[in-house]
Motif scaffolding. Structure first.
Motif, PDB file in Angstrom:
ATOM      1  N   ALA A 169     -49.859  50.830 110.191  1.00  0.00           N
ATOM      2  CA  ALA A 169     -50.764  50.925 109.050  1.00  0.00           C
ATOM      3  C   ALA A 169     -50.703  52.319 108.448  1.00  0.00           C
ATOM      4  O   ALA A 169     -50.663  53.315 109.170  1.00  0.00           O
ATOM      5  CB  ALA A 169     -52.190  50.619 109.494  1.00  0.00           C
ATOM      6  N   SER A 170     -50.723  52.365 107.147  1.00  0.00           N
ATOM      7  CA  SER A 170     -50.770  53.662 106.481  1.00  0.00           C
ATOM      8  C   SER A 170     -51.778  53.605 105.340  1.00  0.00           C
ATOM      9  O   SER A 170     -51.927  52.578 104.681  1.00  0.00           O
ATOM     10  CB  SER A 170     -49.388  54.067 105.963  1.00  0.00           C
ATOM     11  OG  SER A 170     -48.894  53.119 105.049  1.00  0.00           O
ATOM     12  N   GLY A 171     -52.480  54.700 105.163  1.00  0.00           N
ATOM     13  CA  GLY A 171     -53.430  54.788 104.069  1.00  0.00           C
ATOM     14  C   GLY A 171     -54.837  54.352 104.403  1.00  0.00           C
ATOM     15  O   GLY A 171     -55.715  54.372 103.537  1.00  0.00           O
ATOM     16  N   PHE A 172     -55.070  53.915 105.651  1.00  0.00           N
ATOM     17  CA  PHE A 172     -56.422  53.544 106.050  1.00  0.00           C
ATOM     18  C   PHE A 172     -56.542  53.677 107.565  1.00  0.00           C
ATOM     19  O   PHE A 172     -55.542  53.737 108.278  1.00  0.00           O
ATOM     20  CB  PHE A 172     -56.763  52.121 105.598  1.00  0.00           C
ATOM     21  CG  PHE A 172     -55.896  51.044 106.197  1.00  0.00           C
ATOM     22  CD1 PHE A 172     -54.676  50.730 105.620  1.00  0.00           C
ATOM     23  CD2 PHE A 172     -56.297  50.351 107.315  1.00  0.00           C
ATOM     24  CE1 PHE A 172     -53.860  49.738 106.161  1.00  0.00           C
ATOM     25  CE2 PHE A 172     -55.503  49.356 107.866  1.00  0.00           C
ATOM     26  CZ  PHE A 172     -54.283  49.051 107.283  1.00  0.00           C
ATOM     27  N   ALA A 173     -57.781  53.691 108.032  1.00  0.00           N
ATOM     28  CA  ALA A 173     -58.058  53.865 109.459  1.00  0.00           C
ATOM     29  C   ALA A 173     -58.017  52.514 110.160  1.00  0.00           C
ATOM     30  O   ALA A 173     -58.895  51.666 109.977  1.00  0.00           O
ATOM     31  CB  ALA A 173     -59.419  54.522 109.652  1.00  0.00           C
ATOM     32  N   LEU A 174     -57.001  52.313 110.957  1.00  0.00           N
ATOM     33  CA  LEU A 174     -56.779  51.020 111.596  1.00  0.00           C
ATOM     34  C   LEU A 174     -57.967  50.582 112.451  1.00  0.00           C
ATOM     35  O   LEU A 174     -58.256  49.384 112.545  1.00  0.00           O
ATOM     36  CB  LEU A 174     -55.515  51.091 112.457  1.00  0.00           C
ATOM     37  CG  LEU A 174     -55.061  49.801 113.101  1.00  0.00           C
ATOM     38  CD1 LEU A 174     -54.636  48.811 112.028  1.00  0.00           C
ATOM     39  CD2 LEU A 174     -53.941  50.057 114.084  1.00  0.00           C
ATOM     40  N   GLU A 175     -58.673  51.522 113.059  1.00  0.00           N
ATOM     41  CA  GLU A 175     -59.744  51.156 113.996  1.00  0.00           C
ATOM     42  C   GLU A 175     -60.896  50.424 113.317  1.00  0.00           C
ATOM     43  O   GLU A 175     -61.735  49.839 113.992  1.00  0.00           O
ATOM     44  CB  GLU A 175     -60.276  52.400 114.714  1.00  0.00           C
ATOM     45  CG  GLU A 175     -60.828  53.482 113.808  1.00  0.00           C
ATOM     46  CD  GLU A 175     -59.809  54.559 113.525  1.00  0.00           C
ATOM     47  OE1 GLU A 175     -58.599  54.247 113.512  1.00  0.00           O
ATOM     48  OE2 GLU A 175     -60.226  55.710 113.314  1.00  0.00           O
ATOM     49  N   ASN A 176     -60.939  50.437 111.996  1.00  0.00           N
ATOM     50  CA  ASN A 176     -62.014  49.761 111.284  1.00  0.00           C
ATOM     51  C   ASN A 176     -61.704  48.313 110.930  1.00  0.00           C
ATOM     52  O   ASN A 176     -62.520  47.650 110.280  1.00  0.00           O
ATOM     53  CB  ASN A 176     -62.322  50.518 109.991  1.00  0.00           C
ATOM     54  CG  ASN A 176     -62.843  51.917 110.264  1.00  0.00           C
ATOM     55  OD1 ASN A 176     -63.526  52.152 111.258  1.00  0.00           O
ATOM     56  ND2 ASN A 176     -62.508  52.858 109.392  1.00  0.00           N
TER      57      ASN A 176
END
Length: 122
Positions: free
Chosen positions: A23-30
């Motif tokens: 994933a790029s551009g966002f926080a995967l943990e969410n």
């Protein structure tokens, strides 16, 4: 903002592969992240997911053979596939949703990776 799936290839029956979804551009943990697959001539099917809280789920036909995991620090979700069968041949996609559940339908998934081809053949 994107997902990039990789790791597909050709393998003999009984073999193993590990797919990655970065994933790029966002926080995967969410987000919950799922793997789908689409075999030739068939509809795309949900096969596994990893929820934000760490819970996982699998379709029965991959349970015990496939393992989903995530490394939030690396923004990556993995699908370790072992005991591969010819019927596992498909294009595999990762997808993410903000819904904190393992959702089997495609509609709630907001972002999709481009797909990676897995071919199981002797």
């Amino acid at each position: 903002v994107q997902l990039q799936a990789s790791g597909g290839g050709s393998v003999q029956p009984g073999g193993s592969l590990r797919l990655s979804c970065v994933a790029s551009g966002f926080a995967l943990e969410n987000y919950s992240v799922a793997w789908f697959r689409q075999a030739p001539g068939k509809k795309r099917d949900w096969i596994s997911c990893s929820r934000q809280n760490g819970e996982k789920d699998y379709r029965n036909f991959v349970r015990g053979r496939f393992v989903i995991s995530r490394d939030n620090a690396k923004s990556t979700v993995y699908l370790q596939m072992s005991g591969l069968k010819q019927e596992d041949t498909a294009v595999y996609f990762c997808a993410m949703t903000t819904i904190e559940l393992c959702v089997v339908e495609e509609e709630p998934y907001n972002l999709w990776g481009q797909g990676t081809l897995v071919t199981v053949s002797s």
